[in-house]
Write a protein that holds these residues in place. Structure first.
Motif, mmCIF file in Angstrom:
data_model
loop_
_atom_site.group_PDB
_atom_site.id
_atom_site.type_symbol
_atom_site.label_atom_id
_atom_site.label_comp_id
_atom_site.label_asym_id
_atom_site.label_seq_id
_atom_site.Cartn_x
_atom_site.Cartn_y
_atom_site.Cartn_z
ATOM 1 N N HIS A 8 10.558 -14.929 69.317
ATOM 2 C CA HIS A 8 9.872 -13.814 69.973
ATOM 3 C C HIS A 8 9.166 -14.356 71.224
ATOM 4 C CE1 HIS A 8 10.452 -10.870 66.651
ATOM 5 N NE2 HIS A 8 10.622 -12.004 65.979
ATOM 6 N N HIS A 10 8.551 -13.192 74.040
ATOM 7 C CA HIS A 10 7.628 -12.289 74.733
ATOM 8 C C HIS A 10 6.203 -12.417 74.211
ATOM 9 C CE1 HIS A 10 7.323 -9.382 71.346
ATOM 10 N NE2 HIS A 10 8.558 -9.782 71.089
ATOM 11 N N GLU A 11 6.016 -13.016 73.031
ATOM 12 C CA GLU A 11 4.675 -13.186 72.469
ATOM 13 C C GLU A 11 4.012 -14.476 72.926
ATOM 14 O OE1 GLU A 11 4.115 -12.330 68.308
ATOM 15 O OE2 GLU A 11 5.954 -11.136 68.240
ATOM 16 N N SER A 29 13.411 -9.069 70.889
ATOM 17 C CA SER A 29 12.380 -8.105 71.277
ATOM 18 C C SER A 29 11.998 -7.220 70.097
ATOM 19 C CB SER A 29 12.889 -7.247 72.433
ATOM 20 O OG SER A 29 13.375 -8.049 73.492
ATOM 21 N N ASP A 30 10.843 -6.568 70.211
ATOM 22 C CA ASP A 30 10.335 -5.717 69.132
ATOM 23 C C ASP A 30 10.384 -4.231 69.442
ATOM 24 O OD1 ASP A 30 9.750 -7.960 67.622
ATOM 25 O OD2 ASP A 30 7.672 -8.065 68.312
ATOM 26 N N SER A 34 8.454 -4.794 74.923
ATOM 27 C CA SER A 34 8.792 -6.212 74.813
ATOM 28 C C SER A 34 10.223 -6.482 75.273
ATOM 29 C CB SER A 34 8.590 -6.707 73.381
ATOM 30 O OG SER A 34 9.347 -5.955 72.457
ATOM 31 N N ARG A 37 9.948 -7.145 78.892
ATOM 32 C CA ARG A 37 9.415 -8.489 79.167
ATOM 33 C C ARG A 37 10.470 -9.554 78.862
ATOM 34 N NH1 ARG A 37 5.911 -12.396 80.151
ATOM 35 N NH2 ARG A 37 5.460 -13.997 78.594
ATOM 36 N N THR A 38 11.204 -9.396 77.773
ATOM 37 C CA THR A 38 12.253 -10.360 77.454
ATOM 38 C C THR A 38 13.278 -10.436 78.573
ATOM 39 O OG1 THR A 38 12.007 -10.000 75.067
ATOM 40 C CG2 THR A 38 14.093 -10.925 75.819
#
Length: 238
Positions: A8, A10-11, A29-30, A34, A37-38
């Motif tokens: 993950h 993006h975190e 991604s979630d 996200s 962002r990914t």
């Protein structure tokens, strides 16, 4: 090269991601935010982007969120959809909505010949059946702890599983590592998830290599070569 096939990204902050530069990252991604962002990270630092809506986020996702994510996948060059799938273990109350959302991603994966990076706790057989019914050719089921008997079907269909650093302490995951054919295994961290005191991060895939070398009775270099070949074949890495 080591490949973390499920992270993950993006975190993580940009500073944290910079520390993982020796590892090729596959970023999952979630949700719609996200996923964006990914995709941005893929353009900036070269990770392999997987865009999608996680089963844990299905209850918060509107039809507009799903539409946005599907359009982002269609308009990008992302080779992978994820993290998507089904979850009867942690969020059984949204299972029917999960199936609807997963079906949309299955159709898109088939249409555009994309990889599916799949989440499937306690829905392992349902996910494999859904992949086959949708005629999806490329999929990886992450952190597999499902029935050992199902591994034969997963391998026969040409799908992959990931082995997580939790293999060091999670018996059912070690059982999977012992039962799975090396030609169907990828590495993952699932970072920055925390599991029983393990703060999972991409560099920990090196620890997984040591465990697999012991289980498979291979040198660590041979394990690296084997899992790299598997990942490069699935994600079409050069």
């Amino acid at each position: 090269m080591l490949i973390d096939a499920h992270c993950h990204c993006h975190e993580f902050s940009d500073e944290e991601l910079a520390k993982f530069s020796e590892i090729k990252l596959v970023g999952v991604s979630d949700d719609a935010t996200s996923s964006a962002r990914t995709l941005e990270l893929s353009e900036r630092i070269g990770l392999v982007p997987c865009l999608g809506i996680h089963p844990w986020h299905v209850d918060r996702s509107t039809p507009a969120d799903l539409s946005t994510t599907l359009k982002l996948i269609e308009r990008s060059n992302a080779p992978c959809i994820g993290e998507v799938g089904l979850d009867k273990k942690f969020v059984p109350e949204t299972y029917e909505k999960q199936r609807e959302v997963f079906s949309a991603f299955l159709r898109l994966a088939k249409e555009y010949d994309l990889v599916l990076n799949v989440h499937a706790p306690d829905a392992w057989a349902d996910v494999v059946e859904a992949l086959r019914k949708a005629d999806v050719d490329k999929a990886v089921i992450h952190w597999y702890t499902g029935p050992l008997a199902l591994l034969e079907d997963i391998g026969r269909y040409g799908y992959y599983i990931t082995i997580n650093p939790a293999v060091k302490i999670q018996k059912k995951h070690r059982d999977v590592a012992e039962a799975a054919r090396p030609d169907m295994v990828l590495l993952e961290s699932d970072g920055p998830y925390e599991y029983r005191g393990l703060k999972l991060q991409p560099p920990m895939v090196k620890e997984t290599i040591k465990v697999l070398a012991e289980i498979w009775r291979m040198s660590e270099d041979d394990v690296v070569d084997r899992v790299y070949y598997n990942a490069s074949r699935l994600f079409r890495l050069t």
